[in-house]
Design a protein around this motif. Structure first.
Motif, PDB file in Angstrom:
ATOM      1  N   MET A 198      -5.500 -22.962  12.095  1.00 24.64           N
ATOM      2  CA  MET A 198      -4.739 -21.855  12.307  1.00 24.64           C
ATOM      3  C   MET A 198      -5.807 -20.566  12.268  1.00 24.64           C
ATOM      4  SD  MET A 198      -1.032 -20.498  10.986  1.00 24.64           S
ATOM      5  CE  MET A 198      -1.548 -19.370   9.726  1.00 24.64           C
ATOM      6  N   THR A 199      -5.649 -19.652  13.200  1.00 24.71           N
ATOM      7  CA  THR A 199      -6.485 -18.625  13.346  1.00 24.71           C
ATOM      8  C   THR A 199      -5.839 -17.567  12.552  1.00 24.71           C
ATOM      9  OG1 THR A 199      -5.374 -17.622  15.354  1.00 24.71           O
ATOM     10  CG2 THR A 199      -7.289 -19.161  15.640  1.00 24.71           C
ATOM     11  N   GLU A 200      -6.701 -16.573  12.090  1.00 23.66           N
ATOM     12  CA  GLU A 200      -6.363 -15.564  11.317  1.00 23.66           C
ATOM     13  C   GLU A 200      -5.594 -14.422  12.431  1.00 23.66           C
ATOM     14  OE1 GLU A 200      -6.354 -14.722   7.848  1.00 23.66           O
ATOM     15  OE2 GLU A 200      -6.982 -16.711   7.798  1.00 23.66           O
ATOM     16  N   PRO A 201      -4.585 -13.772  11.808  1.00 23.01           N
ATOM     17  CA  PRO A 201      -3.805 -12.941  12.688  1.00 23.01           C
ATOM     18  C   PRO A 201      -4.964 -11.386  12.644  1.00 23.01           C
ATOM     19  CG  PRO A 201      -2.701 -12.913  10.741  1.00 23.01           C
ATOM     20  CD  PRO A 201      -3.850 -13.889  10.558  1.00 23.01           C
ATOM     21  N   ARG A 202      -4.623 -10.924  13.838  1.00 23.05           N
ATOM     22  CA  ARG A 202      -5.478  -9.537  14.119  1.00 23.05           C
ATOM     23  C   ARG A 202      -4.836  -8.469  13.239  1.00 23.05           C
ATOM     24  NH1 ARG A 202      -3.941  -8.656  19.963  1.00 23.05           N
ATOM     25  NH2 ARG A 202      -2.275  -9.497  19.144  1.00 23.05           N
ATOM     26  N   PRO A 203      -5.736  -7.767  13.044  1.00 19.34           N
ATOM     27  CA  PRO A 203      -5.328  -6.347  12.349  1.00 19.34           C
ATOM     28  C   PRO A 203      -3.920  -5.785  12.413  1.00 19.34           C
ATOM     29  CG  PRO A 203      -7.850  -6.308  12.524  1.00 19.34           C
ATOM     30  CD  PRO A 203      -7.247  -7.469  13.482  1.00 19.34           C
ATOM     31  N   GLY A 251       3.560  -2.897  -1.825  1.00 21.42           N
ATOM     32  CA  GLY A 251       3.315  -2.592  -0.472  1.00 21.42           C
ATOM     33  C   GLY A 251       1.870  -1.697  -0.252  1.00 21.42           C
ATOM     34  N   VAL A 252       1.698  -0.672  -1.290  1.00 21.78           N
ATOM     35  CA  VAL A 252       0.265  -0.234  -1.261  1.00 21.78           C
ATOM     36  C   VAL A 252      -0.905  -0.908  -1.480  1.00 21.78           C
ATOM     37  CG1 VAL A 252      -1.131   1.757  -2.340  1.00 21.78           C
ATOM     38  CG2 VAL A 252       1.223   2.213  -1.811  1.00 21.78           C
ATOM     39  N   VAL A 253      -0.563  -1.865  -2.342  1.00 23.05           N
ATOM     40  CA  VAL A 253      -1.762  -3.181  -2.689  1.00 23.05           C
ATOM     41  C   VAL A 253      -1.916  -3.752  -1.372  1.00 23.05           C
ATOM     42  CG1 VAL A 253      -2.196  -5.093  -3.604  1.00 23.05           C
ATOM     43  CG2 VAL A 253      -1.585  -3.226  -5.128  1.00 23.05           C
ATOM     44  N   LEU A 254      -0.771  -4.164  -0.582  1.00 25.84           N
ATOM     45  CA  LEU A 254      -1.023  -4.906   0.582  1.00 25.84           C
ATOM     46  C   LEU A 254      -1.556  -4.104   1.832  1.00 25.84           C
ATOM     47  CD1 LEU A 254       2.653  -6.476   0.838  1.00 25.84           C
ATOM     48  CD2 LEU A 254       0.391  -7.778   0.477  1.00 25.84           C
ATOM     49  N   ALA A 255      -1.381  -2.787   1.670  1.00 25.46           N
ATOM     50  CA  ALA A 255      -1.881  -1.949   2.659  1.00 25.46           C
ATOM     51  C   ALA A 255      -3.498  -1.720   2.474  1.00 25.46           C
ATOM     52  CB  ALA A 255      -1.421  -0.525   2.761  1.00 25.46           C
ATOM     53  N   VAL A 256      -4.014  -1.691   1.112  1.00 23.84           N
ATOM     54  CA  VAL A 256      -5.264  -1.795   0.970  1.00 23.84           C
ATOM     55  C   VAL A 256      -5.901  -3.177   1.209  1.00 23.84           C
ATOM     56  CG1 VAL A 256      -7.159  -1.685  -1.063  1.00 23.84           C
ATOM     57  CG2 VAL A 256      -5.143   0.111  -0.916  1.00 23.84           C
ATOM     58  N   LEU A 257      -5.327  -4.153   0.902  1.00 26.09           N
ATOM     59  CA  LEU A 257      -5.925  -5.354   1.210  1.00 26.09           C
ATOM     60  C   LEU A 257      -5.936  -5.655   2.915  1.00 26.09           C
ATOM     61  CD1 LEU A 257      -4.007  -7.883  -1.090  1.00 26.09           C
ATOM     62  CD2 LEU A 257      -6.352  -7.304  -1.208  1.00 26.09           C
ATOM     63  N   ARG A 296      -8.778  -3.579   4.169  1.00 27.37           N
ATOM     64  CA  ARG A 296     -10.027  -4.483   3.884  1.00 27.37           C
ATOM     65  C   ARG A 296     -10.386  -5.907   4.533  1.00 27.37           C
ATOM     66  NH1 ARG A 296     -11.739  -3.072  -2.390  1.00 27.37           N
ATOM     67  NH2 ARG A 296     -11.457  -0.717  -2.243  1.00 27.37           N
ATOM     68  N   ARG A 297      -9.122  -6.144   5.149  1.00 25.21           N
ATOM     69  CA  ARG A 297      -9.256  -7.366   6.027  1.00 25.21           C
ATOM     70  C   ARG A 297      -9.234  -8.706   4.896  1.00 25.21           C
ATOM     71  NH1 ARG A 297     -12.182  -4.330  10.531  1.00 25.21           N
ATOM     72  NH2 ARG A 297     -10.123  -4.210  11.891  1.00 25.21           N
ATOM     73  N   VAL A 298      -8.592  -8.542   3.823  1.00 33.00           N
ATOM     74  CA  VAL A 298      -8.577  -9.589   2.626  1.00 33.00           C
ATOM     75  C   VAL A 298      -7.369 -10.607   3.026  1.00 33.00           C
ATOM     76  CG1 VAL A 298      -8.437 -10.167   0.485  1.00 33.00           C
ATOM     77  CG2 VAL A 298      -9.867  -8.156   1.035  1.00 33.00           C
ATOM     78  N   ARG A 299      -7.781 -11.504   3.372  1.00 37.17           N
ATOM     79  CA  ARG A 299      -6.549 -12.529   3.770  1.00 37.17           C
ATOM     80  C   ARG A 299      -5.343 -12.041   4.378  1.00 37.17           C
ATOM     81  NH1 ARG A 299      -5.069 -15.923  -1.281  1.00 37.17           N
ATOM     82  NH2 ARG A 299      -4.120 -17.104   0.240  1.00 37.17           N
ATOM     83  N   PRO A 300      -5.902 -11.662   5.615  1.00 36.57           N
ATOM     84  CA  PRO A 300      -4.796 -11.186   6.546  1.00 36.57           C
ATOM     85  C   PRO A 300      -3.345 -11.948   6.837  1.00 36.57           C
ATOM     86  CG  PRO A 300      -6.921 -11.551   8.027  1.00 36.57           C
ATOM     87  CD  PRO A 300      -7.099 -12.122   6.537  1.00 36.57           C
ATOM     88  N   ALA A 301      -3.475 -13.216   6.725  1.00 38.12           N
ATOM     89  CA  ALA A 301      -2.418 -14.215   7.073  1.00 38.12           C
ATOM     90  C   ALA A 301      -1.456 -13.801   5.833  1.00 38.12           C
ATOM     91  CB  ALA A 301      -2.661 -15.634   7.340  1.00 38.12           C
ATOM     92  N   ALA A 302      -2.072 -13.962   4.809  1.00 40.91           N
ATOM     93  CA  ALA A 302      -1.138 -14.051   3.311  1.00 40.91           C
ATOM     94  C   ALA A 302      -0.741 -12.359   3.413  1.00 40.91           C
ATOM     95  CB  ALA A 302      -1.980 -14.182   2.293  1.00 40.91           C
ATOM     96  N   VAL A 303      -1.329 -11.329   3.849  1.00 42.72           N
ATOM     97  CA  VAL A 303      -0.572 -10.121   3.633  1.00 42.72           C
ATOM     98  C   VAL A 303       0.335 -10.173   4.673  1.00 42.72           C
ATOM     99  CG1 VAL A 303      -1.303  -7.599   4.189  1.00 42.72           C
ATOM    100  CG2 VAL A 303      -2.899  -9.127   2.949  1.00 42.72           C
ATOM    101  N   ARG A 304       0.091 -10.531   5.696  1.00 46.45           N
ATOM    102  CA  ARG A 304       1.061 -10.527   6.919  1.00 46.45           C
ATOM    103  C   ARG A 304       2.620 -11.165   6.273  1.00 46.45           C
ATOM    104  NH1 ARG A 304       4.007 -11.311  11.159  1.00 46.45           N
ATOM    105  NH2 ARG A 304       3.436 -11.235  13.310  1.00 46.45           N
ATOM    106  N   ARG A 305       2.534 -12.373   5.795  1.00 44.31           N
ATOM    107  CA  ARG A 305       3.616 -12.882   5.231  1.00 44.31           C
ATOM    108  C   ARG A 305       4.222 -12.157   4.074  1.00 44.31           C
ATOM    109  NH1 ARG A 305       0.221 -17.400   5.959  1.00 44.31           N
ATOM    110  NH2 ARG A 305      -0.343 -17.561   3.651  1.00 44.31           N
ATOM    111  N   ALA A 306       3.415 -11.459   3.261  1.00 43.59           N
ATOM    112  CA  ALA A 306       4.138 -10.754   2.263  1.00 43.59           C
ATOM    113  C   ALA A 306       4.655  -9.402   2.723  1.00 43.59           C
ATOM    114  CB  ALA A 306       2.919 -10.245   1.331  1.00 43.59           C
ATOM    115  N   ALA A 307       4.155  -8.946   3.817  1.00 48.38           N
ATOM    116  CA  ALA A 307       4.581  -7.725   4.504  1.00 48.38           C
ATOM    117  C   ALA A 307       6.187  -7.950   5.131  1.00 48.38           C
ATOM    118  CB  ALA A 307       3.697  -7.075   5.687  1.00 48.38           C
ATOM    119  N   LEU A 308       6.143  -9.331   5.743  1.00 46.49           N
ATOM    120  CA  LEU A 308       7.450  -9.555   6.137  1.00 46.49           C
ATOM    121  C   LEU A 308       8.354 -10.003   5.323  1.00 46.49           C
ATOM    122  CD1 LEU A 308       5.723 -12.132   8.930  1.00 46.49           C
ATOM    123  CD2 LEU A 308       6.861  -9.971   9.514  1.00 46.49           C
TER     124      LEU A 308
END
Length: 116
Positions: free
Chosen positions: A1-6, A74-80, A83-95
């Motif tokens: 699976m490809t990583e989501p775009r920023p 949410g602020v931690v997710l914004a920082v991640l 920095r493009r750290v694990r964008p797929a996990a950040v996207r799921r957490a944001a959802l």
């Protein structure tokens, strides 16, 4: 699976952060003002002078603290995301963040209103 775009990460994160911020500020103030006014009018007391209003106040305070924790997450997710750290996990957490804030708000305000 490809990583989501920023951009695929930022949009749900912005929406979730906006919802959490709205519920943590205006929502909590409005609910607290309305519920506590109703309680103090019903029992002719203050939060510190009678049990039902103190319980309602505790529910509202707990909800406000929990919304603050979600806002911090949410602020931690914004920082991640920045920095493009694990964008797929950040996207799921944001959802999940926005709906979680709404459910938490509903549970704590319902707990406060049913406590008296």
């Amino acid at each position: 699976m490809t990583e989501p775009r920023p951009a695929d990460v930022r949009t749900p994160l912005r929406i979730s952060l906006a919802l959490v911020l709205l519920l943590a500020t205006f929502g909590s103030f409005g609910a607290g003002f309305g519920i506590m006014t109703d309680c103090t009018n019903t029992f002719s007391c203050t939060v510190t002078s009678c049990s039902p209003c103190a319980t309602a106040g505790s529910w509202l305070t707990g909800g406000w603290i929990a919304q603050g924790v979600l806002l911090l997450a949410g602020v931690v997710l914004a920082v991640l995301s920045a920095r493009r750290v694990r964008p797929a996990a950040v996207r799921r957490a944001a959802l999940v963040l926005g709906p979680l804030a709404a459910v938490l708000f509903a549970v704590t305000t319902t707990g406060a209103t049913t406590s008296f």
